[in-house]
Write an enzyme that holds these catalytic residues in place. Structure first.
Site, mmCIF file in Angstrom:
data_model
loop_
_atom_site.group_PDB
_atom_site.id
_atom_site.type_symbol
_atom_site.label_atom_id
_atom_site.label_comp_id
_atom_site.label_asym_id
_atom_site.label_seq_id
_atom_site.Cartn_x
_atom_site.Cartn_y
_atom_site.Cartn_z
ATOM 1 N N HIS A 168 42.006 47.291 45.380
ATOM 2 C CA HIS A 168 42.446 47.616 44.018
ATOM 3 C C HIS A 168 43.267 48.890 44.094
ATOM 4 C CE1 HIS A 168 42.387 48.608 39.722
ATOM 5 N NE2 HIS A 168 42.201 49.842 40.135
ATOM 6 N N GLU A 190 40.733 56.428 36.420
ATOM 7 C CA GLU A 190 39.994 55.808 37.525
ATOM 8 C C GLU A 190 39.527 56.848 38.547
ATOM 9 O OE1 GLU A 190 42.496 52.659 38.991
ATOM 10 O OE2 GLU A 190 42.280 51.484 37.152
ATOM 11 N N TYR A 202 36.067 48.211 35.014
ATOM 12 C CA TYR A 202 36.975 47.139 34.579
ATOM 13 C C TYR A 202 36.854 46.852 33.084
ATOM 14 C CZ TYR A 202 38.254 45.895 39.403
ATOM 15 O OH TYR A 202 38.765 45.880 40.680
ATOM 16 N N LYS A 225 37.740 46.556 48.680
ATOM 17 C CA LYS A 225 36.744 45.716 48.012
ATOM 18 C C LYS A 225 35.749 45.103 49.013
ATOM 19 C CE LYS A 225 39.698 44.599 44.041
ATOM 20 N NZ LYS A 225 40.101 43.513 43.083
ATOM 21 N N ASN A 260 40.360 39.904 46.673
ATOM 22 C CA ASN A 260 41.744 40.253 47.014
ATOM 23 C C ASN A 260 41.878 41.608 47.723
ATOM 24 O OD1 ASN A 260 41.365 41.856 44.778
ATOM 25 N ND2 ASN A 260 43.253 41.264 43.741
HETATM 26 P P1 CMP Z 1 42.280 44.365 40.422
HETATM 27 O O1 CMP Z 1 43.604 44.979 40.686
HETATM 28 O O2 CMP Z 1 41.096 44.999 41.029
HETATM 29 O O3 CMP Z 1 42.083 44.315 38.829
HETATM 30 C C1 CMP Z 1 41.325 43.303 38.190
HETATM 31 C C2 CMP Z 1 40.907 42.215 39.118
HETATM 32 O O4 CMP Z 1 40.504 41.014 38.486
HETATM 33 C C3 CMP Z 1 42.073 41.822 39.973
HETATM 34 O O5 CMP Z 1 42.333 42.837 40.904
HETATM 35 C C4 CMP Z 1 41.593 40.483 40.538
HETATM 36 O O6 CMP Z 1 40.838 40.649 41.723
HETATM 37 C C5 CMP Z 1 40.651 39.965 39.449
HETATM 38 N N1 CMP Z 1 41.139 38.762 38.794
HETATM 39 C C6 CMP Z 1 40.561 37.552 38.794
HETATM 40 N N2 CMP Z 1 41.257 36.671 38.089
HETATM 41 C C7 CMP Z 1 42.339 37.323 37.609
HETATM 42 C C8 CMP Z 1 43.457 36.944 36.801
HETATM 43 N N3 CMP Z 1 43.606 35.699 36.337
HETATM 44 N N4 CMP Z 1 44.393 37.888 36.515
HETATM 45 C C9 CMP Z 1 44.245 39.164 36.960
HETATM 46 N N5 CMP Z 1 43.214 39.566 37.719
HETATM 47 C C10 CMP Z 1 42.265 38.671 38.051
#
Ligand code: CMP
Length: 140
Positions: free
Chosen positions: A116, A127, A50, A10, A113
């Protein structure tokens, strides 16, 4: 079984200059990069990726973050690649991620974070096809 999974490094991790360190973790764990590209997502491409989160309160911030800078999208291949990658990544929220995982070591927040990874075989299939044409994936 040998599987393929979609991984995204990311914008926060790209900005931190840790693309190589993250790819090394995949390789050291026995996963092979069979496709990769760096791209800057726009709202449509990130929002479509998403789409399952469209109604969630964090959707707008998520798309804003994912379009804030380039990402590195890869297809990883290996034994149990989907679960293996999720183990390497650690919990979605870096504050809950186990020590030594990518998110524990490189991520700052649940939005920023670092990585993904596909969460199931069905997501992996969707995906991977969302980012790569069949001929862009190099069988090894
Ligand atoms: P990712 O695995 O990329 O999938 C969705 C993303 O939404 C997740 O990582 C997080 O970076 C983001 N996100 C932000 N808030 C939340 C939340 N409360 N629960 C899950 N994903 C979240």
């Amino acid at each position: 079984a040998v599987e393929r999974t979609l991984s995204i490094i990311k914008p926060d991790a790209v900005a931190k200059n840790v693309i190589g360190e993250i790819l090394t973790r995949f390789e050291k764990a026995g996963l092979t990069v069979v496709a990769a590209k760096m791209i800057k997502l726009d709202d449509e491409k990130a929002g479509g990726f998403y789409a399952e989160h469209k109604e969630r309160p964090f959707f707008k911030d998520l798309v804003g973050f994912m379009t804030s800078g380039p990402v590195v999208v890869q297809v990883l291949e290996g034994e149990n690649a989907i679960a293996a990658n999720r183990e390497l990544m650690g919990a979605t929220n870096p504050k809950e991620a186990a020590a030594g995982t990518i998110r524990a070591d490189f991520a700052e927040s649940i939005d920023a974070n670092a990585v993904h990874g596909s969460d199931s075989a069905a997501s992996a299939e969707r995906e991977i096809a969302y980012f790569f044409a069949a001929e862009e994936i190099c069988a090894r």
